[in-house]
Design an enzyme around this catalytic site. Sequence first.
Site, PDB file in Angstrom:
ATOM      1  N   CYS A   1      40.096  40.981  38.075  1.00 33.62           N
ATOM      2  CA  CYS A   1      39.226  41.617  37.696  1.00 33.62           C
ATOM      3  C   CYS A   1      38.315  42.619  38.613  1.00 33.62           C
ATOM      4  O   CYS A   1      39.285  43.585  38.747  1.00 33.62           O
ATOM      5  CB  CYS A   1      37.942  40.527  37.354  1.00 33.62           C
ATOM      6  SG  CYS A   1      36.663  41.140  36.384  1.00 33.62           S
TER       7      CYS A   1
ATOM      8  N   HIS B   1      40.010  36.360  34.521  1.00 32.80           N
ATOM      9  CA  HIS B   1      39.434  35.395  35.475  1.00 32.80           C
ATOM     10  C   HIS B   1      40.403  34.131  35.274  1.00 32.80           C
ATOM     11  O   HIS B   1      39.770  33.150  34.554  1.00 32.80           O
ATOM     12  CB  HIS B   1      38.025  35.110  35.715  1.00 32.80           C
ATOM     13  CG  HIS B   1      37.327  36.085  35.891  1.00 32.80           C
ATOM     14  ND1 HIS B   1      36.750  36.335  37.274  1.00 32.80           N
ATOM     15  CD2 HIS B   1      36.714  37.118  35.191  1.00 32.80           C
ATOM     16  CE1 HIS B   1      35.887  37.457  37.544  1.00 32.80           C
ATOM     17  NE2 HIS B   1      35.780  37.931  36.302  1.00 32.80           N
TER      18      HIS B   1
ATOM     19  N   GLU C   1      41.099  31.932  37.263  1.00 32.56           N
ATOM     20  CA  GLU C   1      40.377  30.782  38.283  1.00 32.56           C
ATOM     21  C   GLU C   1      39.401  29.948  37.658  1.00 32.56           C
ATOM     22  O   GLU C   1      38.727  29.008  38.374  1.00 32.56           O
ATOM     23  CB  GLU C   1      40.085  31.430  39.661  1.00 32.56           C
ATOM     24  CG  GLU C   1      38.711  32.308  39.561  1.00 32.56           C
ATOM     25  CD  GLU C   1      38.749  33.583  39.176  1.00 32.56           C
ATOM     26  OE1 GLU C   1      37.852  34.405  38.855  1.00 32.56           O
ATOM     27  OE2 GLU C   1      39.985  34.194  38.591  1.00 32.56           O
TER      28      GLU C   1
END
Length: 245
Positions: free
Chosen positions: A91, A217, A219
């Site tokens: 991002c 994202h 994560e």
Amino acid sequence: MSVTIGVLALQGAFAEHISALTRFSSPSTSASLKTCIHPIPVKTCSDLLRCEALIIPGGESTTMALLARLNGLLEPLRDFVKSGKPVWGTCAGAILLANGGGQELLGGVDISVERNGWGSQLESFETELHMIGIRNEDVPFRGVFIRAPLILSLTSTGGPDSEPITILSRIPLSHLPNSRIQLWTAPENGPCRRLSEDDPRLIVALRQGRKLVTTFHPELTLDDRILEYFVKNCVLDDPEEALDI
């Protein structure tokens, strides 16, 4: 063998990346690493000097660049990227790694980006993606898009000094939010045009050399397959030696 992977920890989702790295390298996970992964937060130049690879997390790219400059990290980060060491930008990290984007950047990846290209915070969304090269690639990866950037174009010249770009994932047209379809097919200036599947704005993950870019994202999920891809293919640069699955 041990590899230190740093996570730029000035702003944004760095804690989630460190947590994912810790979880991924734990013996209790399904992947048994031949290589010991040692994650560290990177806040200073001395932290960066300890790293053999780096993750730049999602967050606010202009704030990250400002804090990096204030902490004397901006030029060392640029040198790290230029050195050819493995770097993954998610991002905001993808924005900072772009060679074109209209703000203070680190560069290193031959793409041009647009900040918040998927819309505002209220237009954040999740969708299933297919990404080549990850383990069990026939199983979709849940992409989390939060004020995500758009990849406007690939700027690689294809010359002898330019590493090839491998497109790893595109968002399917059928998965686009309706607001984005209307915006892209009916621009304010110029004729309407139908959005095609090969439009670069649909690219959400790519690799150039040992650099990985994801506009979403990973994560923020418990799916570590993209992290595994980064370790295997970018950090160790040897998929056969990286993991025992």
